[in-house]
Design an enzyme around this catalytic site. Structure first.
Site, PDB file in Angstrom:
ATOM      1  N   CYS A   1     -19.629 -16.257  -9.198  1.00 22.58           N
ATOM      2  CA  CYS A   1     -19.784 -15.012  -9.928  1.00 22.58           C
ATOM      3  C   CYS A   1     -20.912 -15.195 -10.930  1.00 22.58           C
ATOM      4  O   CYS A   1     -21.280 -16.315 -11.267  1.00 22.58           O
ATOM      5  CB  CYS A   1     -18.498 -14.676 -10.663  1.00 22.58           C
TER       6      CYS A   1
ATOM      7  N   ARG B   1     -25.551 -14.165  -7.163  1.00 23.66           N
ATOM      8  CA  ARG B   1     -24.404 -15.066  -7.298  1.00 23.66           C
ATOM      9  C   ARG B   1     -23.122 -14.464  -6.725  1.00 23.66           C
ATOM     10  O   ARG B   1     -22.122 -15.162  -6.560  1.00 23.66           O
ATOM     11  CB  ARG B   1     -24.164 -15.410  -8.774  1.00 23.66           C
TER      12      ARG B   1
ATOM     13  N   TRP C   1     -17.859 -12.587  -6.859  1.00 23.25           N
ATOM     14  CA  TRP C   1     -17.678 -13.060  -5.493  1.00 23.25           C
ATOM     15  C   TRP C   1     -16.176 -13.327  -5.394  1.00 23.25           C
ATOM     16  O   TRP C   1     -15.652 -14.236  -6.038  1.00 23.25           O
ATOM     17  CB  TRP C   1     -18.478 -14.328  -5.250  1.00 23.25           C
TER      18      TRP C   1
ATOM     19  N   ASN D   1     -15.698 -16.984 -14.020  1.00 21.29           N
ATOM     20  CA  ASN D   1     -16.253 -17.543 -12.782  1.00 21.29           C
ATOM     21  C   ASN D   1     -15.463 -18.809 -12.495  1.00 21.29           C
ATOM     22  O   ASN D   1     -15.301 -19.638 -13.392  1.00 21.29           O
ATOM     23  CB  ASN D   1     -17.741 -17.864 -13.004  1.00 21.29           C
ATOM     24  N   GLY D   2     -14.974 -18.962 -11.261  1.00 24.22           N
ATOM     25  CA  GLY D   2     -14.206 -20.171 -10.914  1.00 24.22           C
ATOM     26  C   GLY D   2     -12.815 -19.801 -10.431  1.00 24.22           C
ATOM     27  O   GLY D   2     -12.562 -18.652 -10.059  1.00 24.22           O
TER      28      GLY D   2
ATOM     29  N   GLU E   1     -31.103 -25.833  10.946  1.00 28.06           N
ATOM     30  CA  GLU E   1     -31.492 -24.952   9.847  1.00 28.06           C
ATOM     31  C   GLU E   1     -31.913 -23.571  10.382  1.00 28.06           C
ATOM     32  O   GLU E   1     -31.549 -22.544   9.797  1.00 28.06           O
ATOM     33  CB  GLU E   1     -32.629 -25.612   9.042  1.00 28.06           C
TER      34      GLU E   1
ATOM     35  N   LYS F   1     -30.031 -20.085   9.287  1.00 27.38           N
ATOM     36  CA  LYS F   1     -30.742 -18.919   8.731  1.00 27.38           C
ATOM     37  C   LYS F   1     -30.379 -17.657   9.514  1.00 27.38           C
ATOM     38  O   LYS F   1     -30.137 -16.614   8.942  1.00 27.38           O
ATOM     39  CB  LYS F   1     -32.268 -19.113   8.782  1.00 27.38           C
TER      40      LYS F   1
ATOM     41  N   GLU G   1     -26.669 -16.523   8.832  1.00 25.11           N
ATOM     42  CA  GLU G   1     -26.369 -15.918   7.539  1.00 25.11           C
ATOM     43  C   GLU G   1     -27.120 -14.605   7.319  1.00 25.11           C
ATOM     44  O   GLU G   1     -26.623 -13.722   6.632  1.00 25.11           O
ATOM     45  CB  GLU G   1     -26.545 -16.886   6.359  1.00 25.11           C
TER      46      GLU G   1
ATOM     47  N   HIS H   1     -24.597 -32.283  27.849  1.00 23.22           N
ATOM     48  CA  HIS H   1     -23.230 -32.794  27.723  1.00 23.22           C
ATOM     49  C   HIS H   1     -22.227 -31.672  27.432  1.00 23.22           C
ATOM     50  O   HIS H   1     -21.111 -31.948  27.001  1.00 23.22           O
ATOM     51  CB  HIS H   1     -23.180 -33.867  26.630  1.00 23.22           C
TER      52      HIS H   1
ATOM     53  N   LYS I   1     -25.054 -17.142  -3.697  1.00 23.51           N
ATOM     54  CA  LYS I   1     -26.104 -18.154  -3.753  1.00 23.51           C
ATOM     55  C   LYS I   1     -25.559 -19.515  -4.159  1.00 23.51           C
ATOM     56  O   LYS I   1     -25.924 -20.537  -3.615  1.00 23.51           O
ATOM     57  CB  LYS I   1     -27.161 -17.690  -4.757  1.00 23.51           C
TER      58      LYS I   1
HETATM   59  O1  M6R Z   1     -27.349 -24.958  -4.341  1.00 23.21           O
HETATM   60  P1  M6R Z   1     -27.122 -25.878  -3.160  1.00 23.21           P
HETATM   61  O2  M6R Z   1     -28.399 -26.391  -2.575  1.00 23.21           O
HETATM   62  O3  M6R Z   1     -26.162 -26.990  -3.486  1.00 23.21           O
HETATM   63  O4  M6R Z   1     -26.432 -24.955  -2.071  1.00 23.21           O
HETATM   64  C1  M6R Z   1     -25.991 -25.501  -0.861  1.00 23.21           C
HETATM   65  C2  M6R Z   1     -25.643 -24.420   0.136  1.00 23.21           C
HETATM   66  O5  M6R Z   1     -24.637 -23.593  -0.370  1.00 23.21           O
HETATM   67  C3  M6R Z   1     -26.868 -23.552   0.482  1.00 23.21           C
HETATM   68  O6  M6R Z   1     -27.905 -24.318   0.989  1.00 23.21           O
HETATM   69  C4  M6R Z   1     -26.482 -22.485   1.524  1.00 23.21           C
HETATM   70  O7  M6R Z   1     -26.153 -23.089   2.722  1.00 23.21           O
HETATM   71  C5  M6R Z   1     -27.608 -21.476   1.704  1.00 23.21           C
HETATM   72  N1  M6R Z   1     -27.079 -20.147   1.709  1.00 23.21           N
HETATM   73  C6  M6R Z   1     -28.345 -21.644   2.987  1.00 23.21           C
HETATM   74  O8  M6R Z   1     -29.366 -20.716   3.147  1.00 23.21           O
END
Ligand code: M6R
Length: 616
Positions: free
Chosen positions: A2, A27, A75, A101-102, A485, A489, A492, A508, A611
């Site tokens: 949050c 966030r 969130w 937050n938490g 990666e 991308k 998400e 396999h 984020k």
């Molecule tokens: O802030 P961080 O690098 O620790 O975050 C790690 C992951 O949460 C972050 O990379 C997440 O997978 C992204 N949304 C990927 O695009």
């Protein structure tokens, strides 16, 4: 997860708070809410959905003018994303407002206690208990909001940042932090509290890191920080190195587009000042002695999501250059499996935000086992570098889009600098060999620029493929984490099935997924590097093509062999094998962004995500 903002000063609090929330909406964007105190009255507005919904509500039902206020973007964890569960939460007497937050882990027990005492709770959240507890404690501590917060915090378990205001104490904002971020912004006749400096950097760049288990009392002209027992606490003041414009879109449609285009600069800033005139690396800021580095017998990288993929890339370079064994592990798995770490293990925690709870918990565990922890982080003043033995900052600048892009490239660069430094200290490589790699690294920003000059075809391809059900990615060696990666991308951003595979592993099992027309994105290593790798992946491309797949081949300029098997060819500039991820990832980022745009999806704030993931 949050985003939290608090303000006390002379300006219109609502404006400051809403502007701050806009900068922190990345966030969490399940709901948003604000509270202000005016003429000894507390007024709140909150609304499910994005901040825009709250702004519409504020338009039709305005708040009175006030110079003190708090705000929240959520969130959701406990309770769905509804108006009732949106923060702030208010005590029954309507005088205390709390944002959080938490996760408060013992909230069920506290909720039962409150209910038994006749309190009616009006939401499903864990947060609301704090508002009622503060209201109950305040009369017993002389209406001192900071003291009430300390008393309440001593009863809470879990992770929390809390910020509260009270209508009868109209000049004070109180915050508390345990395992969740909270930063103070120090202004002139005004002060700020926020989860992230982005919320207040337009007003002040003077910031104060709060430590674990601390409570801060904020007035217009004073900031008082104590521990949960009321003892004065030590804090760390610092200056934010970037200004508000760095966290603006700067003419781009989306933050993600801007951040993709910032990658050449982010990479060169991360390399800047780390090599002397004789080509020797200096990572003094890292705070690990040469003896520390000579004594390690293993490196373990811990990270999540994209940062984990950067760690996977790093393993190839680190083992190749230093001959020190390297394991890479998802932070969320690491500490729950009794890993073998000790005082000769160097644990490298990679995190853009520096606040990811899984990574934080894993690093704490590693330190308890005696390991030294080096953080690779993009966010100054965040928890992960503060709790590590050493830190190397990436200089990507603020990354606002939820999908990580420039952080990934700079994380790779930072891990490479660490690997080369370890090789230099331990004598695994001659100086001229290290210099040659550093020269190659210095060429990369220009090569990334070249990729960015030729994105139109990738964008057109995304438009063409926007209705496919699934996209597969294959790669070998460092191309394998690049494939992972690329798939992350796409998942998400475009909400579609996307999976990355080690190309050799396809036969396999996953090859059964192939049918006519399934797009397979193939990351081809340089033909001149380890030619065996190149030969192998060319065979893999033929295997998928033979089963009707539509191949999208990412291959370097002049690679005519791989080009023969491409239904679509994406050219990237030539680069040494280990550095190829710095160019090969970029078209995949552009592809995912273009795919989301073609599908009409929100590029910067994909559904269900946040984020910074500050819960385990
Ligand atoms: O802030 P961080 O690098 O620790 O975050 C790690 C992951 O949460 C972050 O990379 C997440 O997978 C992204 N949304 C990927 O695009």
């Amino acid at each position: 997860m949050c985003g939290i903002v608090g303000y006390v000063g002379e300006k219109q609090a609502l404006q400051v708070v809403v502007d701050g929330l806009r900068r922190m909406e990345y966030r969490g964007y399940d709901s948003a809410g604000v509270a202000v105190v005016c003429d000894d009255e507390l007024e709140t507005r909150k609304k499910a959905g994005k901040l825009a919904n709250l702004e519409t509500l504020l338009g039709s039902d305005p708040l009175p003018q006030s110079t003190i206020g708090i705000g929240h973007t959520r969130w959701a964890t406990h309770g769905g994303p509804t108006d009732a569960n949106a923060h702030p939460h208010v005590s029954e007497d309507g005088k205390v407002a709390v944002i959080h937050n938490g996760i408060i882990e013992n909230f069920a027990e506290l909720r039962s206690e409150l209910t038994a005492n006749g309190v009616t709770l009006s939401s499903e959240t864990d947060t609301e208990v704090v508002a009622h507890l503060l209201a109950a404690v305040l009369p017993t501590v002389g209406m001192d909001l900071a003291e009430a917060m300390r008393v309440v915090c001593r009863r809470l378990s879990g992770a929390f940042t809390l910020v509260a205001v009270h209508s009868d104490i109209p000049d004070v904002v109180v915050g508390a932090r345990r395992n969740s971020p909270l930063v103070v912004g120090r202004g002139d006749g005004e002060n700020f509290l926020a989860s992230d400096v982005a919320a207040f950097v337009a007003h002040t760049r003077q910031a104060t890191e709060l430590g674990q288990d601390q409570v801060v009392e904020l007035r217009r002209d004073s900031i008082t920080v104590t521990d949960f027992d009321g003892r004065p606490a030590e804090v760390n003041d610092y200056e934010v190195t970037w200004d508000a414009s760095a966290a603006e879109k700067g003419g781009y449609e989306t933050f993600m587009a801007k951040e993709i285009y910032e990658q050449p600069k982010a990479v060169s800033d991360t390399l800047l000042g780390r090599v002397d005139a004789n080509g020797r690396l200096h990572l003094d800021e890292m705070r690990l002695t040469e003896n520390d580095l000579r004594s390690i017998d293993k490196v373990v990288v811990i990270a999540c999501g994209t940062a984990y993929h950067a760690g996977l890339v790093a393993k190839y370079a680190l083992e190749h250059w230093t001959r020190v064994p390297c394991e890479v592990e998802l932070a969320s798995e690491f500490r729950y499996r009794d890993p073998v770490v000790g005082h000769r293990t160097l644990v490298v925690a990679i995190s853009q935000s520096g606040e990811t709870m899984d990574t934080l918990m894993a690093l704490r565990y590693a330190r308890e086992q005696g390991a030294k922890v080096l953080a690779i982080c993009n966010t100054q003043g965040s928890t992960i570098p503060r709790e590590s033995d050493a830190v190397l900052y990436t200089h990507a600048g603020p990354e606002v889009a939820v999908a990580s892009t420039k952080a990934f490239l700079t994380q790779i660069v930072a891990t490479y600098l660490v690997a080369l430094y370890v090789a230099q200290v331990r004598g695994n490589k001659f100086g001229d060999e290290i210099q040659a790699v550093v020269r190659d690294l210095n060429d990369m920003p220009q090569k990334i620029d070249l990729v960015l000059d030729t994105t139109e075809e990738v964008k057109a391809l995304a438009q063409e493929l926007k209705d496919v059900k699934s996209v597969l990615f294959i790669g070998r060696h460092v191309g394998y984490p690049v494939a992972l990666e690329g798939a992350l991308k796409l998942k998400e951003l475009a909400y579609m099935h996307a999976e990355g595979f080690a190309a050799g592993e396809l036969k396999h099992g996953p090859i059964a997924l192939l049918e006519d027309g399934v797009p397979v994105i193939c990351i081809v290593p340089p033909p001149s590097g380890r030619s065996i790798l190149h030969e192998k992946i060319v065979s893999n491309i033929q295997e998928v093509r033979a089963r009707g797949a539509r191949t999208i081949v990412i291959a370097e300029e002049g690679d005519d062999v791989a080009a023969q098997y491409a239904d679509h060819l994406v050219r990237i500039p030539a680069a040494p094998t280990l550095l190829q991820p710095l160019v090969a990832t970029v078209p995949l980022q552009v592809f995912a962004e273009a795919m989301a745009t073609a599908k009409g999806l929100d590029v910067d704030q994909p559904r269900n995500l946040a984020k910074s993931v500050t819960v385990e």
